[in-house]
Design a protein around this motif. Structure first.
Motif, short mmCIF file in Angstrom:
data_model
loop_
_atom_site.label_atom_id
_atom_site.label_comp_id
_atom_site.label_asym_id
_atom_site.label_seq_id
_atom_site.Cartn_x
_atom_site.Cartn_y
_atom_site.Cartn_z
N ARG A 71 70.36 28.94 42.85
CA ARG A 71 69.38 29.10 41.78
C ARG A 71 70.03 29.44 40.44
O ARG A 71 69.70 28.83 39.41
CB ARG A 71 68.39 30.19 42.18
N MET A 72 70.93 30.39 40.42
CA MET A 72 71.53 30.82 39.15
C MET A 72 72.38 29.71 38.53
O MET A 72 72.31 29.46 37.33
CB MET A 72 72.37 32.08 39.37
N THR A 73 73.19 29.04 39.38
CA THR A 73 74.01 27.94 38.87
C THR A 73 73.14 26.80 38.38
O THR A 73 73.41 26.21 37.32
CB THR A 73 74.95 27.44 39.97
N ARG A 74 72.09 26.49 39.14
CA ARG A 74 71.19 25.41 38.75
C ARG A 74 70.52 25.71 37.41
O ARG A 74 70.46 24.84 36.52
CB ARG A 74 70.13 25.21 39.83
N ARG A 75 70.02 26.93 37.25
CA ARG A 75 69.35 27.28 36.00
C ARG A 75 70.31 27.19 34.81
O ARG A 75 69.94 26.68 33.75
CB ARG A 75 68.76 28.67 36.11
N ALA A 76 71.53 27.69 34.99
CA ALA A 76 72.50 27.66 33.89
C ALA A 76 72.86 26.23 33.51
O ALA A 76 72.94 25.89 32.32
CB ALA A 76 73.75 28.44 34.29
N LEU A 77 73.08 25.37 34.51
CA LEU A 77 73.42 23.97 34.24
C LEU A 77 72.28 23.24 33.55
O LEU A 77 72.50 22.47 32.61
CB LEU A 77 73.80 23.26 35.54
N LEU A 78 71.05 23.46 34.01
CA LEU A 78 69.92 22.77 33.42
C LEU A 78 69.68 23.20 31.98
O LEU A 78 69.44 22.36 31.10
CB LEU A 78 68.65 23.01 34.26
N MET A 79 69.77 24.49 31.71
CA MET A 79 69.56 24.98 30.34
C MET A 79 70.65 24.47 29.40
O MET A 79 70.38 24.07 28.27
CB MET A 79 69.52 26.50 30.34
N ALA A 80 71.90 24.49 29.88
CA ALA A 80 73.00 24.02 29.04
C ALA A 80 72.86 22.54 28.73
O ALA A 80 73.07 22.10 27.58
CB ALA A 80 74.33 24.30 29.74
N ASN A 81 72.50 21.75 29.73
CA ASN A 81 72.33 20.32 29.50
C ASN A 81 71.16 20.00 28.59
O ASN A 81 71.24 19.08 27.77
CB ASN A 81 72.16 19.60 30.84
N MET A 82 70.07 20.75 28.70
CA MET A 82 68.92 20.53 27.83
C MET A 82 69.26 20.86 26.38
O MET A 82 68.84 20.17 25.45
CB MET A 82 67.74 21.37 28.31
N THR A 83 70.03 21.93 26.18
CA THR A 83 70.44 22.29 24.82
C THR A 83 71.28 21.19 24.19
O THR A 83 71.08 20.79 23.04
CB THR A 83 71.22 23.61 24.84
N LEU A 84 72.26 20.70 24.96
CA LEU A 84 73.10 19.61 24.45
C LEU A 84 72.28 18.36 24.20
O LEU A 84 72.49 17.65 23.19
CB LEU A 84 74.21 19.32 25.45
N LEU A 85 71.33 18.06 25.08
CA LEU A 85 70.50 16.86 24.92
C LEU A 85 69.72 16.89 23.61
O LEU A 85 69.70 15.90 22.87
CB LEU A 85 69.54 16.75 26.11
N ASN A 239 78.37 28.38 24.76
CA ASN A 239 78.57 28.05 26.17
C ASN A 239 79.86 27.24 26.31
O ASN A 239 79.95 26.13 25.78
CB ASN A 239 77.36 27.26 26.70
N ASP A 240 80.84 27.79 27.01
CA ASP A 240 82.15 27.14 27.11
C ASP A 240 82.06 25.78 27.80
O ASP A 240 82.69 24.81 27.37
CB ASP A 240 83.14 28.04 27.86
N TRP A 241 81.30 25.71 28.90
CA TRP A 241 81.25 24.46 29.67
C TRP A 241 80.58 23.35 28.87
O TRP A 241 81.10 22.24 28.77
CB TRP A 241 80.48 24.68 30.98
N ILE A 242 79.42 23.65 28.26
CA ILE A 242 78.71 22.60 27.54
C ILE A 242 79.44 22.25 26.25
O ILE A 242 79.35 21.12 25.77
CB ILE A 242 77.26 23.04 27.27
N ARG A 243 80.18 23.21 25.68
CA ARG A 243 80.97 22.89 24.49
C ARG A 243 82.06 21.89 24.83
O ARG A 243 82.34 20.98 24.06
CB ARG A 243 81.58 24.17 23.92
N LYS A 244 82.66 22.03 26.00
CA LYS A 244 83.69 21.08 26.43
C LYS A 244 83.09 19.70 26.67
O LYS A 244 83.68 18.68 26.29
CB LYS A 244 84.36 21.59 27.71
#
Length: 438
Positions: A71-85, A239-244
Motif C-alpha cells: 500500500r505505501m509503495t503503491r501510493r507513493a508511486l502513484l502520487m509521484a507519477n501523477m505529479t510528473l504527468l 522527490n528523488d525518484w520522479i526527478r530522475k
C-alpha cells in the motif's frame, strides 16, 4: 488475444467518436476564428496519448515486478507519477501551442468566417482585417490568437491529464488485483481516451473562451496555468525518484511533438480535400499505434524483469508471464489481430452512415503497411533505447506513436490519390489552384 482484443475493440469505440467529433468541431466557431487550434489538435492529442501511455508503461512494469503490491509503495508511486504527468502536460502543451501558432503564420488558413462590418469579429484588430470580411487564405494571427491557443491548449492538457491519469492508475492497479497483465490492456485505452477526451475538452474550453478573446480572461487562464506549473515543478524536485525519471522524459516528448506537427499539417490538408479523411486517419494511426504500443510495453517489461534493472518487491502475486511467446510470435499475433478490428471499425462507421466511401484494396494495403511498420518500429526502438541505457517506458512510446501517426496519414493520402487516379469520387471540396482554375 483474450486480454488485448476487448481493449482494442473498446479503443475503436473511442476512435469512432473521436473521428466523428473531429469532423464536427472543425466547423465550430472557435476553429473558424482561431484555426491554429486545428493544427494543435493532433499535436495535443498525440501528446496526451503519449503521456498516459508512458504512465501506464511505467506502472505496468512496476505492477509486473510487484512494486504496486504494498500500500505505501503503491501510493507513493502513484502520487509521484501523477505529479510528473500534470507537469509534463502543462509544459509540453505550451510548447505545442507556440508551435501550432507559428505554423499558422506560414500556412494558408483552411477555414474562413464571415464577419459583420460593425461589431462581432470585425472589431478584432488581431485578425488584421479592415474591410469587414475574413477572407480565406489571407488572414494572419495576432497576439490575441496566441493567448487563446495557449489558454485552450494548456487548460485542455492539464484537466485531461488529471482525469485520465487517475483512470489509468486505477486501471493498472485493478488489473494487478484481478490477475491480468496491464501491458495487454492499457496502451489502446490510453491512446484513444487521450485523443477523445482531450479533443472534447479542448473544443469545450475553446468555445467558452472564443467569445472572450477581447477580455483578460484568456490571459488570466494562462497565468493560472503557469502558477500550476510552478507548484508541480516544486513537487517533482522534492522527490528523488520522479526527478530522475523526469530528467529523461522531456526529449522524447518534444521530439514526438515536432513529428506530430507534421501530422497536424497533413491532417489539415487532408480534411479539407478528402471525404472522410479525419475519421479514417484516426483509425489508421490509432489502431496500428495501439498494437505497436502493446508490443513495446510487453518487450520493455520483459527486459526489466529478466535483467532485474529494478529491484523486485516481495509480493503475494507472481509475475504475470514468463514470456512463452517470443517477440516474433507477439508481433505476428498482434498483426493478425489488427485486421478483424479494422474490419469491425469500417463496418460500424459505414452502417452508421458516417462515411460513404470505401478505399477498397488501396485502403487495406495502406493499413497493412502501417500495421507492419508500427510493430517493427516498436520492436527496434525499444531495443535501441534499452541498449543505450535509456528506459523504453519513457522513450519508445512517444516517438513511436508520433511516427505512426505521421506515416499513417501520409499512406492514407496515398490511398486517396490512388483512388482519384482510378476514377473514384473521394474529393469533398473543390480545390482552387493558385492560377484561379478549379
Amino acid at each position: 488475444v483474450i486480454q488485448s482484443t476487448p481493449s482494442l475493440l473498446l479503443s475503436l469505440v473511442g476512435l469512432v467518436f473521436t473521428g466523428e467529433l473531429l469532423e464536427h468541431v472543425a466547423r465550430w466557431r472557435v476553429f473558424r476564428r482561431v484555426d491554429e487550434l486545428f493544427i494543435l489538435v493532433p499535436m495535443i492529442g498525440n501528446l496526451k496519448g503519449n503521456l498516459e501511455m508512458c504512465l501506464s508503461a511505467r506502472l505496468g512494469t512496476s505492477a509486473n515486478i510487484g512494486e504496486l503490491d504494498h500500500r505505501m509503495t503503491r501510493r507513493a508511486l502513484l502520487m509521484a507519477n501523477m505529479t510528473l504527468l500534470c507537469l509534463q502536460a502543462l509544459l509540453i502543451s505550451s510548447l505545442a501551442a507556440f508551435l501550432s501558432f507559428f505554423l499558422g503564420l506560414i500556412t494558408r488558413h483552411r477555414l474562413g468566417d464571415k464577419m459583420e462590418p460593425s461589431g462581432g469579429f470585425g472589431d478584432d484588430a488581431g485578425l488584421g482585417v479592415d474591410d469587414g470580411e475574413w477572407h480565406e487564405g489571407y488572414t494572419r494571427p495576432g497576439w490575441k490568437q496566441l493567448v487563446m491557443v495557449l489558454a485552450t491548449g494548456m487548460g485542455a492538457a492539464g484537466f485531461s491529464a488529471f482525469v485520465l491519469g487517475n483512470f489509468m492508475s486505477a486501471l493498472v492497479v485493478v488489473s494487478r488485483w484481478t490477475g491480468m497483465d496491464p501491458d495487454n490492456i492499457t496502451p489502446p485505452l490510453a491512446a484513444c481516451l487521450g485523443d477523445l477526451m482531450t479533443l472534447f475538452i479542448l473544443a469545450g474550453i475553446g468555445t467558452l473562451l472564443v467569445g472572450m478573446m477581447d477580455t483578460p480572461v484568456p490571459l488570466l487562464t494562462v497565468i493560472l496555468m503557469c502558477v500550476a506549473v510552478g507548484w508541480f515543478a516544486r513537487r517533482v524536485m522534492q522527490n528523488d525518484w520522479i526527478r530522475k525519471v523526469a530528467k529523461g522524459a522531456w526529449a522524447p516528448l518534444i521530439a514526438a511533438m515536432l513529428i506530430a506537427s507534421g501530422a497536424g499539417m497533413v491532417l489539415d490538408q487532408g480534411v479539407g480535400k478528402y471525404r472522410g479523411f479525419a475519421l479514417l486517419s484516426i483509425s489508421m494511426g490509432g489502431l496500428t499505434g495501439s498494437i505497436g504500443a502493446i508490443h513495446a510495453n510487453r518487450l520493455s517489461t520483459s527486459l526489466h524483469t529478466k535483467l532485474h534493472i529494478r529491484s523486485p518487491s516481495q509480493s503475494h502475486h507472481p509475475p504475470f508471464r514468463t514470456d512463452q511467446l517470443s517477440p516474433l510470435h507477439n508481433m505476428l499475433v498482434l498483426y493478425l489481430l489488427a485486421f478483424p478490428c479494422q474490419a469491425c471499425f469500417l463496418l460500424f462507421v459505414q452502417w452508421a452512415g458516417w462515411i460513404d466511401l470505401s478505399l477498397a484494396w488501396a485502403g487495406w494495403l495502406c493499413f497493412a503497411l502501417t500495421a507492419g511498420i508500427s510493430l517493427v518500429l516498436a520492436h527496434y526502438l525499444t531495443l535501441f533505447f534499452w541498449a543505450h541505457d535509456l528506459d523504453p517506458d519513457s522513450y519508445t512510446l512517444p516517438i513511436h506513436s508520433a511516427l505512426v501517426d505521421f506515416l499513417g496519414s501520409m499512406l492514407l493520402m496515398l490511398a486517396y490519390e490512388i483512388c482519384i487516379y482510378t476514377g473514384r469520387d473521394v474529393v469533398t471540396h473543390i480545390v482552387e489552384t493558385e492560377s484561379g482554375a478549379t
